[in-house]
Design an enzyme around this catalytic site. Structure first.
Site, mmCIF file in Angstrom:
data_model
loop_
_atom_site.group_PDB
_atom_site.id
_atom_site.type_symbol
_atom_site.label_atom_id
_atom_site.label_comp_id
_atom_site.label_asym_id
_atom_site.label_seq_id
_atom_site.Cartn_x
_atom_site.Cartn_y
_atom_site.Cartn_z
ATOM 1 N N GLY A 140 58.334 -28.959 4.434
ATOM 2 C CA GLY A 140 59.301 -29.739 5.198
ATOM 3 C C GLY A 140 59.985 -28.856 6.228
ATOM 4 O O GLY A 140 59.942 -27.621 6.154
ATOM 5 N N CYS A 141 60.634 -29.503 7.205
ATOM 6 C CA CYS A 141 61.265 -28.746 8.293
ATOM 7 C C CYS A 141 62.485 -27.969 7.781
ATOM 8 O O CYS A 141 62.592 -26.754 7.992
ATOM 9 C CB CYS A 141 61.629 -29.673 9.439
ATOM 10 S SG CYS A 141 62.465 -31.192 8.931
ATOM 11 N N TYR A 142 63.389 -28.646 7.080
ATOM 12 C CA TYR A 142 64.551 -27.915 6.539
ATOM 13 C C TYR A 142 64.101 -26.806 5.575
ATOM 14 O O TYR A 142 64.621 -25.679 5.644
ATOM 15 C CB TYR A 142 65.490 -28.870 5.801
ATOM 16 C CG TYR A 142 66.405 -29.704 6.664
ATOM 17 C CD1 TYR A 142 67.249 -29.109 7.599
ATOM 18 C CD2 TYR A 142 66.470 -31.082 6.517
ATOM 19 C CE1 TYR A 142 68.118 -29.881 8.371
ATOM 20 C CE2 TYR A 142 67.336 -31.858 7.278
ATOM 21 C CZ TYR A 142 68.154 -31.255 8.205
ATOM 22 O OH TYR A 142 69.023 -32.011 8.947
ATOM 23 N N THR A 178 61.426 -25.030 5.562
ATOM 24 C CA THR A 178 60.869 -23.882 6.287
ATOM 25 C C THR A 178 61.989 -22.953 6.751
ATOM 26 O O THR A 178 61.957 -21.740 6.499
ATOM 27 C CB THR A 178 60.020 -24.362 7.496
ATOM 28 O OG1 THR A 178 58.923 -25.123 6.996
ATOM 29 C CG2 THR A 178 59.504 -23.189 8.310
ATOM 30 N N GLY A 179 62.994 -23.522 7.401
ATOM 31 C CA GLY A 179 64.104 -22.702 7.910
ATOM 32 C C GLY A 179 64.882 -22.042 6.785
ATOM 33 O O GLY A 179 65.233 -20.859 6.858
#
Ligand SMILES: NC(=O)c1ccc[n+]([C@@H]2O[C@H](COP(=O)([O-])OP(=O)(O)OC[C@H]3O[C@@H](n4cnc5c(N)ncnc54)[C@H](OP(=O)(O)O)[C@@H]3O)[C@@H](O)[C@H]2O)c1
Length: 349
Positions: free
Chosen positions: A152-154, A156-157
């Protein structure tokens, strides 16, 4: 190593589908052999994704597993969760390798998945086999995978910012607070009141505080990394930008930790990573430096007296947070150069 990978993009009309095709259109080792959209079947892809005009002429088609298997060897599923788990098994059965951008195969526990997404998992047998597609942590398994669950995007960060602090034992694992700010493209192409411009264009708001679906994914990966249960307090915000996620992480440092210990941990874990850029101690990342690119920039500040670490990561949610990372995974799976098709800078300013 192969000369060319024939790929299918399922969900080519969406935001991550459009970003996949933006990257794949100029990737020298890829032929886009199939791209789907149900309502737009029969149109050229650039009629739906205007940034591809003059670059990619593929005609959009309905999802037909037999035809996809005839033409492609690798499929990207840029589809919503619940849809991916109905398509992936049929493609894998026909010998394709699959990179799924949805959440359907990211969580190892079917129970956690069903609790979190409030649906029954239709293909739990593939959960164990699926490899979590964060190259910085799982490169070797990704290389041999039939099914990659793109993060997921969150997550990853957050995971990239936290992993060195945890794996080098520099922070107390139960004191991790994550505050993340995302642009509106994170919600996909279907308009909702939440992402409607008049309501978010001059607004900043937290949502799903401590209850976001990405929390179990972050905790799963961080727990596996340090061999004990890690819990994370996660608070996402919607901010009035289109692309990008800035993640701020706060945690208590273990006694005796110095700024150099933290800096060395980041360098040790990421020095060889082509898409993670570590800033000097005290230097902080900018979203504009990574938006439009596959890079993740990480910086930190350490208050030794208070023993508090603040770490910050910046990514483009559609690129390192989704489609760029998916292409990075494909490059690894097919023995291509990992940076092939992906070494473009951000859009600064
Ligand atoms: N947006 C982000 O920043 C981001 C980041 C990481 C991961 N993801 C994940 O990536 C996936 C795609 O997200 P997105 O933002 O690109 O969504 P999106 O813009 O809403 O696009 C969804 C795509 O899925 C297709 N689709 C929907 N239902 C389908 C079905 N039953 N059968 C076949 N195709 C179907 C749609 O195509 P049609 O034209 O056929 O309707 C559309 O192309 C989601 O699982 C999302 O959670 C998104």
């Amino acid at each position: 190593m192969v000369d060319e990978v024939r790929v299918a993009v399922i969900g080519a009309s969406g935001y991550t589908g459009g970003e996949l095709l933006r990257i794949l259109a100029t990737h020298s080792k890829v032929e886009v052999a199939y791209a789907t959209s149900r309502p737009h079947a029969g149109k050229k892809v650039w009629e739906v994704q205007p940034h591809l005009r003059g670059l990619l002429d593929v005609v959009l088609e309905d999802v037909d597993v037999e035809k996809i298997a005839e033409r492609a060897e690798c499929a990207f599923l840029a589809t919503p969760h619940t849809v991916s788990m109905t398509i992936a098994p049929d493609l894998i059965e026909r010998g394709l390798r699959v990179i799924d951008l949805s959440a359907d195969f990211r969580l190892k526990s079917v129970k956690v998945y069903e609790r979190c997404y409030k649906v029954k998992h239709s293909c739990p047998r593939l959960l164990e086999e699926a490899v979590y597609g964060l190259p910085e942590l799982h490169r070797r398994e990704i290389a041999g995978a039939r099914l990659v669950a793109n993060p997921g995007c969150y997550p990853t960060g957050a995971i990239l910012a936290i992993a060195p602090l945890l794996s080098y034992g520099l922070i107390e694992p139960n004191t991790i607070y994550v505050d993340a700010k995302s642009g509106t493209s994170g919600a996909g192409a279907t308009p909702t009141s939440f992402t409607h411009h008049p309501e978010c264009g001059s607004n900043v708001r937290p949502y799903n505080v401590f209850a976001h679906r990405h929390v179990p994914e972050i905790e799963q990966e961080l727990s596996a990394l340090c061999g004990k249960e890690v819990s994370v307090a996660f608070s996402p915000h919607l901010v009035p930008i289109v692309r990008g996620i800035l993640t701020s992480v706060y945690a208590n440092a273990e006694p005796g930790v110095s700024e150099q210990d933290i800096y060395r941990a980041y360098l040790d874990l990421y020095e060889v990573e082509p898409f993670v850029r570590i800033l000097e101690p005290g230097e902080l990342p900018n979203l504009s430096a990574v938006v439009g690119s596959n890079f993740c920039d990480i910086g930190f500040v350490y208050d030794r007296e208070k023993r508090v670490v603040a770490a910050f990561s910046a990514i483009d949610n559609l690129t390192k947070g989704a489609s760029g990372q998916a292409v990075q995974n494909m490059n690894i799976m097919y023995g291509l150069g990992e940076t092939e098709g992906l070494l473009f800078p951000g859009l600064w300013p």
